[in-house]
Design a protein around this motif. Structure first.
Motif, mmCIF file in Angstrom:
data_model
loop_
_atom_site.group_PDB
_atom_site.id
_atom_site.type_symbol
_atom_site.label_atom_id
_atom_site.label_comp_id
_atom_site.label_asym_id
_atom_site.label_seq_id
_atom_site.Cartn_x
_atom_site.Cartn_y
_atom_site.Cartn_z
ATOM 1 N N MET A 1 0.717 -1.167 0.111
ATOM 2 C CA MET A 1 0.029 -0.062 -0.194
ATOM 3 C C MET A 1 0.753 1.318 -0.057
ATOM 4 O O MET A 1 1.818 1.285 0.774
ATOM 5 C CB MET A 1 -0.839 -0.036 1.252
ATOM 6 C CG MET A 1 -2.206 0.397 1.091
ATOM 7 S SD MET A 1 -3.268 -0.859 0.046
ATOM 8 C CE MET A 1 -3.104 -2.287 0.990
ATOM 9 N N ALA A 2 0.316 2.295 -0.807
ATOM 10 C CA ALA A 2 1.519 3.315 -1.011
ATOM 11 C C ALA A 2 1.363 4.365 0.077
ATOM 12 O O ALA A 2 2.482 4.809 0.423
ATOM 13 C CB ALA A 2 0.941 4.072 -2.380
ATOM 14 N N ASN A 3 0.312 4.264 1.088
ATOM 15 C CA ASN A 3 0.461 5.409 2.154
ATOM 16 C C ASN A 3 0.318 4.938 3.436
ATOM 17 O O ASN A 3 0.003 5.478 4.286
ATOM 18 C CB ASN A 3 -0.962 6.077 1.947
ATOM 19 C CG ASN A 3 -0.770 6.734 0.548
ATOM 20 O OD1 ASN A 3 0.171 7.344 0.075
ATOM 21 N ND2 ASN A 3 -2.187 7.152 -0.356
ATOM 22 N N GLN A 14 -16.745 2.963 2.395
ATOM 23 C CA GLN A 14 -17.291 3.122 0.972
ATOM 24 C C GLN A 14 -18.720 2.803 0.984
ATOM 25 O O GLN A 14 -19.089 1.641 1.352
ATOM 26 C CB GLN A 14 -16.671 2.455 -0.125
ATOM 27 C CG GLN A 14 -14.986 3.158 -0.300
ATOM 28 C CD GLN A 14 -14.270 2.469 -0.703
ATOM 29 O OE1 GLN A 14 -14.534 1.360 -1.482
ATOM 30 N NE2 GLN A 14 -12.873 2.447 0.075
ATOM 31 N N PRO A 113 -10.486 -6.944 -8.886
ATOM 32 C CA PRO A 113 -10.155 -7.639 -7.921
ATOM 33 C C PRO A 113 -10.563 -6.622 -6.736
ATOM 34 O O PRO A 113 -10.477 -6.764 -5.555
ATOM 35 C CB PRO A 113 -8.618 -7.620 -8.069
ATOM 36 C CG PRO A 113 -8.322 -7.732 -9.622
ATOM 37 C CD PRO A 113 -9.327 -6.718 -10.160
ATOM 38 N N GLU A 114 -10.713 -5.156 -7.055
ATOM 39 C CA GLU A 114 -10.985 -4.458 -5.879
ATOM 40 C C GLU A 114 -12.544 -4.614 -5.389
ATOM 41 O O GLU A 114 -12.940 -3.882 -4.477
ATOM 42 C CB GLU A 114 -10.825 -2.779 -6.528
ATOM 43 C CG GLU A 114 -9.586 -2.468 -6.604
ATOM 44 C CD GLU A 114 -9.141 -2.696 -7.996
ATOM 45 O OE1 GLU A 114 -9.813 -3.208 -8.757
ATOM 46 O OE2 GLU A 114 -7.956 -2.552 -8.599
ATOM 47 N N ILE A 141 -16.086 -2.292 0.900
ATOM 48 C CA ILE A 141 -14.907 -2.513 1.299
ATOM 49 C C ILE A 141 -14.331 -1.372 1.713
ATOM 50 O O ILE A 141 -15.033 -0.206 1.653
ATOM 51 C CB ILE A 141 -13.602 -3.056 0.254
ATOM 52 C CG1 ILE A 141 -13.866 -2.243 -1.037
ATOM 53 C CG2 ILE A 141 -13.974 -4.248 0.132
ATOM 54 C CD1 ILE A 141 -12.792 -2.351 -1.959
ATOM 55 N N MET B 1 -4.710 -1.207 -14.259
ATOM 56 C CA MET B 1 -4.279 -0.483 -12.751
ATOM 57 C C MET B 1 -4.156 -1.645 -11.750
ATOM 58 O O MET B 1 -4.771 -2.530 -11.587
ATOM 59 C CB MET B 1 -5.767 0.249 -12.598
ATOM 60 C CG MET B 1 -5.838 0.520 -11.008
ATOM 61 S SD MET B 1 -7.441 1.451 -10.731
ATOM 62 C CE MET B 1 -6.614 3.254 -10.927
ATOM 63 N N PRO B 2 -2.928 -1.494 -11.207
ATOM 64 C CA PRO B 2 -2.541 -2.426 -9.944
ATOM 65 C C PRO B 2 -3.695 -2.556 -8.924
ATOM 66 O O PRO B 2 -4.367 -1.427 -8.579
ATOM 67 C CB PRO B 2 -1.318 -1.585 -9.281
ATOM 68 C CG PRO B 2 -1.035 -0.702 -10.348
ATOM 69 C CD PRO B 2 -2.112 -0.219 -11.003
ATOM 70 N N THR B 3 -3.870 -3.453 -8.367
ATOM 71 C CA THR B 3 -4.841 -3.884 -7.480
ATOM 72 C C THR B 3 -5.082 -2.845 -6.251
ATOM 73 O O THR B 3 -6.061 -2.603 -5.790
ATOM 74 C CB THR B 3 -4.534 -5.215 -6.549
ATOM 75 O OG1 THR B 3 -4.374 -6.126 -7.731
ATOM 76 C CG2 THR B 3 -5.441 -5.671 -5.732
ATOM 77 N N ASP B 4 -3.832 -2.413 -5.766
ATOM 78 C CA ASP B 4 -4.015 -1.577 -4.679
ATOM 79 C C ASP B 4 -4.057 0.060 -5.105
ATOM 80 O O ASP B 4 -4.163 0.785 -4.103
ATOM 81 C CB ASP B 4 -2.828 -1.696 -3.509
ATOM 82 C CG ASP B 4 -1.493 -1.233 -4.126
ATOM 83 O OD1 ASP B 4 -0.430 -1.398 -3.545
ATOM 84 O OD2 ASP B 4 -1.255 -0.654 -5.167
ATOM 85 N N LEU B 6 -6.664 1.405 -6.485
ATOM 86 C CA LEU B 6 -7.965 1.976 -6.139
ATOM 87 C C LEU B 6 -8.020 2.159 -4.481
ATOM 88 O O LEU B 6 -8.575 3.221 -3.905
ATOM 89 C CB LEU B 6 -8.832 1.007 -6.535
ATOM 90 C CG LEU B 6 -10.572 1.521 -6.455
ATOM 91 C CD1 LEU B 6 -10.397 2.675 -7.628
ATOM 92 C CD2 LEU B 6 -11.652 0.266 -6.716
ATOM 93 N N HIS B 7 -7.323 1.223 -3.946
ATOM 94 C CA HIS B 7 -7.406 1.417 -2.311
ATOM 95 C C HIS B 7 -6.477 2.994 -1.973
ATOM 96 O O HIS B 7 -6.837 3.631 -0.984
ATOM 97 C CB HIS B 7 -6.791 0.433 -1.629
ATOM 98 C CG HIS B 7 -6.978 0.187 -0.362
ATOM 99 N ND1 HIS B 7 -8.078 -0.063 0.361
ATOM 100 C CD2 HIS B 7 -5.970 0.566 0.719
ATOM 101 C CE1 HIS B 7 -8.006 0.134 1.718
ATOM 102 N NE2 HIS B 7 -6.754 0.185 1.998
ATOM 103 N N SER B 8 -5.454 3.127 -2.529
ATOM 104 C CA SER B 8 -4.714 4.363 -2.208
ATOM 105 C C SER B 8 -5.511 5.463 -2.706
ATOM 106 O O SER B 8 -5.380 6.556 -1.910
ATOM 107 C CB SER B 8 -3.195 4.168 -3.022
ATOM 108 O OG SER B 8 -3.407 4.527 -4.230
ATOM 109 N N ALA B 57 -0.810 9.095 -4.789
ATOM 110 C CA ALA B 57 -2.028 8.395 -5.103
ATOM 111 C C ALA B 57 -2.257 8.690 -6.766
ATOM 112 O O ALA B 57 -3.226 8.075 -7.236
ATOM 113 C CB ALA B 57 -3.032 8.661 -4.197
#
Lengths: 168, 114
Positions: A1-3, A14, A113-114, A141, B1-4, B6-8, B57
């Motif tokens: 995860m980026a953050n 959400q 996958p999201e 999610i 788009m990479p899986t994560d 959307l989450h970021s 992001a």
């Protein structure tokens, strides 16, 4: 995860909220949601049919549906009732499933996958002068996310941005 | 788009200040950090921190040339987010249209029977 390093960016839960007035008494609208013979007549997007539907209307009971697209593609879903207050409110989970009612990954149906493995539907029915206001909350999610009270604002922001993006 | 990704994106959107910054960039085009800081009771470093989250992001990009490094909105990740939300919305809006028709049909039947 980026953050991960930033503690101030916990994701909001959400949630999609849709409200609609129906010109019918509350008992009838509630029945349309909770009895298969009625449910199959309206559930799903335009042009879809619902060839299979079982509803076991009690806490812990299962709702199992099949939705068929105009092209004949079938999507099975199943949910478990968490709460039932006749004729005011139902709360149930919602997942993709197979014909036997076993939960399957959303990717089985070609979703990204999201897409959440399980979402939560809360439907409330309020009567106003013979009409019924239905409020649907579809929450997804990520699990364990904290509510920050800003979901509505978040959805509105995304809507505004989506409008903007349509113009770009 | 990479899986994560959307989450970021969702994580970046979780903060009201960052949503306001994006709304400002969506309506007003490019802006400097100083311009973006003006509506908020925040220091420039605090705003810069938010901009870094948005940049990581992929929601904004920043100019390399000028000293002010103007920020601009990047449409891609937001389009993914709105698509995802829109799929649910379309499903329920169309179902509700059908429910509305069906309820009218039921009530017409009742009136005929009575």
């Amino acid at each position: 995860m980026a953050n991960n390093a930033d503690p101030n960016t916990e994701p909001p839960e959400q949630e999609l909220v849709i409200t609609r007035m129906f010109d019918a008494p509350r008992e009838l609208v509630f029945k349309a949601w909770t009895e298969p013979e009625h449910f199959v007549r309206w559930w799903g997007p335009k042009g879809y049919t619902t060839p299979f539907c079982t509803i076991d209307l009690r806490p812990g009971g299962i709702m199992h549906n099949c939705m068929r697209s105009p092209e004949g593609r079938e999507v099975w879903t199943r949910g478990v009732f968490r709460e039932i207050v006749v004729p005011e409110r139902i709360v149930l989970t919602d997942s993709f499933a197979d014909a036997e009612g076993k939960v399957v990954s959303p990717t089985h149906y070609g979703m990204s996958p999201e897409w959440p493995l399980e979402t939560l539907l809360t439907v409330t029915f309020e009567e106003h002068a013979g009409e019924t206001k239905v409020t649907l909350r579809h929450a997804g999610i990520p699990s364990g996310a904290e509510r920050d009270g800003a979901q509505q604002g978040w959805v509105e922001t995304v809507d505004r941005l989506a409008e903007y993006l349509a113009e770009v | 788009m990479p899986t994560d990704t959307l989450h970021s994106t969702f994580r970046a959107l979780a903060d009201p200040t960052r949503r306001a910054i994006l709304a400002r960039l969506a309506s007003g085009g490019e802006a400097s950090v100083k311009e973006l800081a003006e509506p908020f009771q925040m220091t420039l470093p605090a705003v810069s921190k938010h901009l870094k989250v948005l940049e990581r992001a992929g929601l904004i990009s920043r100019g390399r040339e000028a000293q002010s490094r103007p920020c601009r909105l990047e449409a891609g990740p937001l389009r993914e987010v709105s698509d995802w939300v829109e799929q649910y919305r379309r499903f329920w809006e169309q179902s509700f249209d059908r429910l509305d028709d069906y309820l009218h049909e039921l009530r017409r039947g009742e009136n005929e029977d009575g």
